[in-house]
Design an enzyme around this catalytic site. Sequence first.
Site, PDB file in Angstrom:
ATOM      1  N   ARG A  52      37.119  65.803  26.901  1.00 47.49           N
ATOM      2  CA  ARG A  52      38.488  65.992  27.323  1.00 47.49           C
ATOM      3  C   ARG A  52      38.591  66.357  28.808  1.00 47.49           C
ATOM      4  O   ARG A  52      39.280  65.684  29.573  1.00 47.49           O
ATOM      5  CB  ARG A  52      39.034  67.152  26.508  1.00 47.49           C
ATOM      6  N   THR A  53      37.926  67.417  29.190  1.00 48.34           N
ATOM      7  CA  THR A  53      37.976  67.851  30.589  1.00 48.34           C
ATOM      8  C   THR A  53      37.363  66.791  31.497  1.00 48.34           C
ATOM      9  O   THR A  53      37.877  66.482  32.564  1.00 48.34           O
ATOM     10  CB  THR A  53      37.219  69.187  30.755  1.00 48.34           C
ATOM     11  N   LYS A  82      11.988  70.264  32.573  1.00 51.21           N
ATOM     12  CA  LYS A  82      13.049  71.067  31.983  1.00 51.21           C
ATOM     13  C   LYS A  82      13.407  72.262  32.853  1.00 51.21           C
ATOM     14  O   LYS A  82      14.406  72.923  32.616  1.00 51.21           O
ATOM     15  CB  LYS A  82      12.627  71.537  30.577  1.00 51.21           C
ATOM     16  N   ARG A 103      30.352  71.409  35.146  1.00 51.83           N
ATOM     17  CA  ARG A 103      30.490  72.348  34.029  1.00 51.83           C
ATOM     18  C   ARG A 103      29.095  72.862  33.719  1.00 51.83           C
ATOM     19  O   ARG A 103      28.195  72.092  33.387  1.00 51.83           O
ATOM     20  CB  ARG A 103      31.089  71.691  32.795  1.00 51.83           C
ATOM     21  N   HIS A 132      37.426  78.931  34.755  1.00 60.62           N
ATOM     22  CA  HIS A 132      37.790  77.525  34.595  1.00 60.62           C
ATOM     23  C   HIS A 132      39.066  77.351  35.430  1.00 60.62           C
ATOM     24  O   HIS A 132      40.155  77.159  34.908  1.00 60.62           O
ATOM     25  CB  HIS A 132      38.045  77.244  33.116  1.00 60.62           C
TER      26      HIS A 132
END
Lengths: 303, 303, 303
Positions: A52-53, A82, A103, A132
Site C-alpha cells: 500500500r505505502t 546478510k 521503510r 512515519h
Amino acid sequence: MKHIIESQQFKVPRIMDLFERTNFMKKVVARGGTMDYQNKIMASLFYSPSTRTRFSFESAMYRLGGKVLTTEQAREFSSEIKDERLEDTIRIIGNYCDVIVLRHHQVGGAKKAAEVSATSIINAGDGSGGQHPTQALLDLYTIHNECHTVDGLSVAFIGALDNGRTARSLAYLLSKFDRVKLYFIAPDELQIKPDILAHLDEHNINYELTNSTKGILSKVDVLYVTRMDRERLQRKNVKLEEYNITPSVLKQLNKKARILHPLPRSVEISPEVDQDPRAAYFRQTENGLYLRMALLSMIFDGD
Amino acid sequence: MKHIIESQQFKVPRIMDLFERTNFMKKVVARGGTMDYQNKIMASLFYSPSTRTRFSFESAMYRLGGKVLTTEQAREFSSEIKDERLEDTIRIIGNYCDVIVLRHHQVGGAKKAAEVSATSIINAGDGSGGQHPTQALLDLYTIHNECHTVDGLSVAFIGALDNGRTARSLAYLLSKFDRVKLYFIAPDELQIKPDILAHLDEHNINYELTNSTKGILSKVDVLYVTRMDRERLQRKNVKLEEYNITPSVLKQLNKKARILHPLPRSVEISPEVDQDPRAAYFRQTENGLYLRMALLSMIFDGD
Amino acid sequence: MKHIIESQQFKVPRIMDLFERTNFMKKVVARGGTMDYQNKIMASLFYSPSTRTRFSFESAMYRLGGKVLTTEQAREFSSEIKDERLEDTIRIIGNYCDVIVLRHHQVGGAKKAAEVSATSIINAGDGSGGQHPTQALLDLYTIHNECHTVDGLSVAFIGALDNGRTARSLAYLLSKFDRVKLYFIAPDELQIKPDILAHLDEHNINYELTNSTKGILSKVDVLYVTRMDRERLQRKNVKLEEYNITPSVLKQLNKKARILHPLPRSVEISPEVDQDPRAAYFRQTENGLYLRMALLSMIFDGD
C-alpha cells in the site's frame, strides 16, 4: 529540505506551502495530466513489506512523470551477504536514483541512512514505535481539507496507541497548532507513551487520557482510529469490542466529525461504517497520493 | 466494458473487434513503436506469483506507453495485518492506478473485487478451477489467426481438464461459435467437469469425452494441451505417457492441425515437438502481448 | 555483440570503444539528461536475488529512457510448476522485452539461455564460480579511469579467490593487456583455481601466489579485495584478520594505489578505510551505472 525523517522537522508555514502544492497536484491528476519530472528516479527500498505505502509513493512518482526502482522485501532479497551495513547499501543505491524511499524495520533506520546519504531519504516508516512522517502529513492534510482548519480542533485517538507510529507522528504535528485539544482513548496497557505527553506539555497542548469513548465522541471534530492487533490484545486480556467503531458507536459521534484511519484496518471499524459521510479514511488514502507528489516535487525542486 | 472478469461476458462481435485491434497492436510493436497512453498506470496485484503472465501484461502496458506498479506476491508482502479484506485493498489501490490486473488465489476473487471497485479490474486468473479470460481470448485469437476461422473447427483438449482454468475458459468462448466440435481427452478422474458440459449442451455444441487420443488426432484442427501435475497424477495412478505429446504422437496428428499450450509446460510436450510447424504455442504466448495491449487500450478508451 | 555472456568475448578495441561510450554516458547523467531509448524494454530475470546489481541495471535502463520488467526472485515466484526448463522461460519472456538481464543460480545458465534466445541476454552472474562479465568490465573501467592505463599495472587480488566470480572474470580481462603483473593473496584453501592460472600462462601473464600481503602492498597499483564468507572461513580455520583491510594495512599500501571491491562488503574492509582517497570502491559502484548504460545502448544500436 533534503531528507524527510520525522514529523517534527516541519514548521507550520512549510506545512501550509506543502498543502497548497498538494491541492495543485490533486488538480493535475484530476485532469489526467502528469508533471515534468521524467528524468527523475525514485528507489523504493522496503525492508518490511507494505504494498500500500509502496504503491502510494510509486504512483505519486509516476504521476510526476518519473521512474521507479523497487524492492518489496529488501531484507530477504538484498544480497548474498546478510550483514551488510545499512550505510553501505544507502551509499550504493544513492548512485542509482534521485531519492530513496526507505521503510526500515529498526527505529532510527531512516536517520542513520540520512547521515551518510548524498541522495535524499524519505522515511516511509522506521520500526514499530518509530516515525512515519508522510503518513502524519497526509493525515493532517485530510483533517485540514475536511475541517477547513486545524487550529482549535478536538482530536481523539483510539486504539493501540503505545506503539502506534501513525498516532505518535500525528500528535507531534498537531502540537504545532493553536488551541488543539487531544484525547487518547485506550486501555491502560496500550496508552500513548510518556515521551509524547512530555512533548505536548512542552508545547502547552491540552490533552486527556481515558479508557472509554464515553462522553468524548460527541465533543470531537476528528476521531483517529488506529490498528488493533488481535493477538496482542488477547494476550493482554483487552476487550476489543469497546474500541471498535460500529454503527451504534456512530450514533454518539458528533454530526460534523470525521473518522480517519491510516489503513489497512483489521476489525477496528466495521465495513457498515464506510457508507457514513463522516468516514473519511478512503479519501485520506487518496490524499496520500497527492501529498506524496507534493513532497517529492519539493525535494526535486530543492524547495 | 469496465471490468474483464470471465470469458462469458464477451459476445462474438466484441471478440472480432478485439481481434482487429490485436492485429493493429502487432503492427505497432513490429515497427518498434509505442502507443500514446503515457499518463496511464496499471497495477499488477498478484496474490499467486506468475512471472510470465505478469510480464505479459506489464510489457503490454509499456508498449502502450504506460506505467506499471507491481507486486510479485501480494499475499506475503501486502501489509502488516494478515486479515485485510480484499475489498479494502482494491479500494485503496484503485486510487493509485487506472486499471488493476488481479491474480487471486480464490475462485471468485476478481468478481468480488469488481463489485466494490471504481477502477477497472482485469481477472488474471482466480483460483484453481476459476477463470483466466485473457488467456482464453489469446488462445482463441491464436486459433483464429492460425486457422483463419473459428466456425466449424474441431478442437481437442488433452490433459488434466478437471481444474484446468484455461481449458474451461476457452470452452466457454468456443461455445459462442457455429458448428464447432469439441473433444475432451483425459483419464476419467481428470475429465472436464459437468458444469462445462451443461453449458455446451445449452449452446448445442457437439462434444465427445474419451480416455485416449486414438482415432481423434487425425480429425482435429486444434490440439489444446494443458498442464499435467506429475505428483497429482502419480497419486491417482494415471499413466502420464498416454497423454504426452511426443514426435510419435505427431505422426498421427492432422497435417494442418495446430498444437496449443498455455505454457509453462511440464512434461506434456517433448521439446523435440517445438520444431514442428504445427507447434503454435510460442506464437500463442507472443500473441498474448498484442491481445493484452488491445484489451487495456479498450478499457482506457472506454470502448 | 548480441549476447554478453563472459569476459573473454571482449577484445581490447571493443573494450576501449565501450569505455569511451561509458565516459559519454557519465556526462549525460551529470547534466541530468536521458537518452532516447523510450521504446526499449529490459527484463530483469533474477533467479538469485541481488537488489544492488538489479538496481544498477534498471537505473541504467531508465537513464537511457527505457522501461523495466522485474522479478526479484524468479526461482520462487516464476510459475506454478517448478520444473520448467530455462530454455522455455527465456523464449517466452523474450517476447516481452528487447533484452534479458539474467542472474542464474547455475554456472552456465546464461550460455544455455543465449543458445535458444532471439532476444539479447546479458549475464548478470551465473552460479558460484561462474562469470559476471559486466562487473569485470566496470572493475576494469574503474582501474582505467583511476590509473589512466591498464598496460603495465600490478594488480593484487585478495580474499576467497577460489569461487570468486568477480576476481575470476577480471583476471580474464586483464590477461588481454600488456605487461600486467597479478598477485593472488589467499590462504591455500581459497586460492585462485588452476584454470585461471592456465589461462594466464597461455597469455604470458606474470603472476605470483601468496598467503600474505607482506612485501606486496607497496608494489601494487590496484588492490582488488573480494568478499570473505565468515562461516565458510571459520569451517576452514582461516584467520580472517590477516586478509582484512584496516587503517594499519593502509600504511603499507603504495601511496598511488587504488582499493577496489565489488561490494557488498562484509568485514574485509573496515569502514575507517572509506575516507582514504585510495578507497575507490564507491566510485567503482557508481561507474557500474554508466558502464551498463553503455553496454545496453551498444546492444540496442546493434554495435
